[in-house]
Write an enzyme that holds these catalytic residues in place. Structure first.
Site, PDB file in Angstrom:
ATOM      1  N   GLU A  36       0.834  -1.205   0.000  1.00  0.00           N
ATOM      2  CA  GLU A  36       0.000   0.000   0.000  1.00  0.00           C
ATOM      3  C   GLU A  36       0.862   1.246   0.000  1.00  0.00           C
ATOM      4  OE1 GLU A  36      -3.822   0.578   1.933  1.00  0.00           O
ATOM      5  OE2 GLU A  36      -3.698  -1.477   2.678  1.00  0.00           O
ATOM      6  N   ASP A  64      -8.933  -0.477  -3.476  1.00  0.00           N
ATOM      7  CA  ASP A  64      -8.660   0.647  -2.601  1.00  0.00           C
ATOM      8  C   ASP A  64      -9.871   1.568  -2.658  1.00  0.00           C
ATOM      9  OD1 ASP A  64      -6.309   1.324  -0.880  1.00  0.00           O
ATOM     10  OD2 ASP A  64      -6.840   3.285  -1.674  1.00  0.00           O
ATOM     11  N   PHE A 140     -19.469  -1.675   7.705  1.00  0.00           N
ATOM     12  CA  PHE A 140     -18.175  -1.362   8.340  1.00  0.00           C
ATOM     13  C   PHE A 140     -17.845   0.105   8.095  1.00  0.00           C
ATOM     14  CE2 PHE A 140     -15.136  -1.022   4.766  1.00  0.00           C
ATOM     15  CZ  PHE A 140     -15.931  -1.434   3.716  1.00  0.00           C
ATOM     16  N   GLY A 141     -16.735   0.517   8.693  1.00  0.00           N
ATOM     17  CA  GLY A 141     -16.192   1.848   8.418  1.00  0.00           C
ATOM     18  C   GLY A 141     -17.223   2.949   8.594  1.00  0.00           C
ATOM     19  N   PHE A 142     -17.320   3.802   7.586  1.00  0.00           N
ATOM     20  CA  PHE A 142     -18.181   4.979   7.662  1.00  0.00           C
ATOM     21  C   PHE A 142     -19.633   4.701   7.256  1.00  0.00           C
ATOM     22  CE2 PHE A 142     -13.844   6.689   7.252  1.00  0.00           C
ATOM     23  CZ  PHE A 142     -13.807   7.476   8.392  1.00  0.00           C
ATOM     24  N   ASP A 143     -19.998   3.435   7.114  1.00  0.00           N
ATOM     25  CA  ASP A 143     -21.365   3.090   6.717  1.00  0.00           C
ATOM     26  C   ASP A 143     -22.458   3.770   7.569  1.00  0.00           C
ATOM     27  OD1 ASP A 143     -20.770   1.582   4.500  1.00  0.00           O
ATOM     28  OD2 ASP A 143     -20.911  -0.354   5.507  1.00  0.00           O
ATOM     29  N   HIS A 168     -20.404   2.008  -4.361  1.00  0.00           N
ATOM     30  CA  HIS A 168     -19.171   2.192  -5.130  1.00  0.00           C
ATOM     31  C   HIS A 168     -18.508   0.848  -5.427  1.00  0.00           C
ATOM     32  CE1 HIS A 168     -18.520   2.010  -0.879  1.00  0.00           C
ATOM     33  NE2 HIS A 168     -17.224   2.185  -0.908  1.00  0.00           N
ATOM     34  N   ARG A 169     -18.430   0.000  -4.410  1.00  0.00           N
ATOM     35  CA  ARG A 169     -17.716  -1.281  -4.544  1.00  0.00           C
ATOM     36  C   ARG A 169     -18.455  -2.208  -5.511  1.00  0.00           C
ATOM     37  NH1 ARG A 169     -17.177  -1.806   0.282  1.00  0.00           N
ATOM     38  NH2 ARG A 169     -15.169  -0.768   0.096  1.00  0.00           N
TER      39      ARG A 169
END
Ligand code: ITT
Ligand code: NA
Length: 186
Positions: A36, A64, A140-143, A168-169
């Site tokens: 990364e 990413d 997860f994350g900013f969901d 997006h994914r």
């Protein structure tokens, strides 16, 4: 067809696997070493990681992703994982206190390396708004603070299937699948 996904994030695996099932692509998570680099470009980060993967017996992909908040000039963007682990959701909401413009974009870039060494990248984006309060416990994350345009739920209030209708994914994964169908024979 089989697709390896080099990631440490099980939610990414679940979302990509569901998006690709309808193409007959079976996603297999691998804990390959993912290089990364630091860059402002998700494409550059994902392409560099893909180029550094060893060739496998089936296409191998890396993703990413990042959350780009308009009022913060695109922050945290490529630094989303680090920002999530440090200031987290409370910190991001604090930065947006009193800010009327809640617009944000989630971006995913999936880069793939084929067994014959070709490397390609695919981008998916979803526009939405940062909510005033976190809502929901899934994902997860900013969901919990991202509500896509056209939805009345945050990503964390959606099932994986619902999230994939917007995310997006899922969009990047579908673009990858279309490319694999045309350009790659197992
Ligand atoms: P790998 O690198 O191992 O694939 P990661 O979680 O570190 O997993 P990224 O480097 O792509 O993934 O970091 C993206 C960060 O952006 C991620 O940790 C979340 O904080 C955020 N993010 C990306 N996509 C998201 C989504 O669909 N929902 C919520 N947050 C997301
Ligand atoms: Na990462």
């Amino acid at each position: 067809m089989k697709l390896y996904l080099a990631t440490s994030n099980r939610h990414k695996v679940e979302e990509v696997a569901l998006a690709l099932a309808r193409y007959g692509v079976e996603v297999v998570a691998v804990r390959a070493e993912k290089l990364e680099i630091q860059s402002r470009s998700l494409e550059e980060i994902a392409l560099t990681a893909a180029k550094n993967l060893r060739e496998m017996d089936a296409p191998v992909a890396v993703e990413d992703a990042g959350l780009f908040i308009h009022a913060l000039k695109g922050f945290p963007g490529p630094y989303s994982h680090y920002v999530y682990d440090t200031i987290g959701i409370p910190g991001v909401l604090k930065l947006l206190e009193g800010v009327e413009d809640r617009r944000a974009v989630f971006v995913s870039v999936i880069a793939v390396k084929t067994p014959d060494g070709r490397v390609e990248a695919f981008r998916g984006e979803v526009e939405g708004n940062i909510t005033r309060e976190p809502r929901g416990t899934r994902g997860f994350g900013f969901d919990p603070i991202f509500q896509p345009l056209g939805a009345d739920k945050t990503f964390a209030e959606m099932s994986v299937n619902e999230k994939n209708e917007y995310s997006h994914r899922a969009r990047a994964a579908r673009a990858l699948a279309e490319w694999l169908m045309k350009n790659f024979q197992a």
